[in-house]
Design an enzyme around this catalytic site. Structure first.
Site: not given
Length: 189
Positions: A1, A79-80, A138
């Site tokens: 993502m 979106e596989a 981070c």
């Protein structure tokens, strides 16, 4: 993502079309974000040529699309991870038997760090893999996608939650392994 997968897909489509070649864009119907569009966080968006339901054959949809529009140089799929293993096998047939390159974009694992069935099958049969990287809060390389419901981290539940669970908003955060383990109190599985 948040690694630019949809942006990369839209860029690939542009590159083909800039050279006068037609592409076909698709995604699974379970991805209800922007309904029949592929949209990037950068604001680029494009309508898909066809959607594929969970029990439908991608190859049949693709063949029908080609019969309607003519020659297609490449199939691009967003979106596989939401595909079934059988649908991933359809992608292999399109690439090998039909001779059409297939570029499938998706993520490997869910918020529990477990592979999506479609992603697992893609990893097993893909001709090549290209990782698109993103960073954790981070600054390290993000490996996992943590789920937040109503702003709080959750580490159990259904594998797919695109819209809302009850009245709470579902969001996701890309995290490195250290930050993921810190938020999950060290629990995996």
């Amino acid at each position: 993502m948040n690694s630019g997968k949809s942006t990369a897909l839209l860029q690939a489509a542009y590159n083909y079309e800039e050279r006068g070649q037609r592409v076909a864009l698709t995604k699974p119907t379970i991805d209800t974000k922007d309904a029949d569009r592929i949209s990037s966080r950068l604001g680029m968006s494009r309508e898909v040529d066809f959607l594929v339901g969970a029990q439908e054959s991608i190859r049949e949809h693709f063949t029908a699309h080609r019969a309607e529009v003519g020659e297609v140089a490449c199939l691009l799929l967003d979106e596989a991870q939401f595909l079934t293993p059988d649908q991933v096998d359809d992608l292999l047939r399109i690439a090998v038997l039909d001779g059409i390159p297939v570029l499938a974009y998706g993520i490997r694992t869910d918020f529990r760090t477990q592979a999506f069935p479609g992603s697992r099958r893609l990893l097993e049969i893909a001709h090549s893999l290209e990782e698109l990287k993103t960073i954790c809060r981070c600054g390290r390389k993000a490996l996992f996608n943590a789920r937040l419901v109503g702003g709080r981290f959750v580490f159990d539940g259904d594998q797919v939650a695109i819209d809302q669970l009850s009245m709470d908003t579902v969001t996701y955060e890309s995290m490195c392994a250290s930050c993921y383990l810190e938020e999950s109190a060290g629990t995996l599985r």
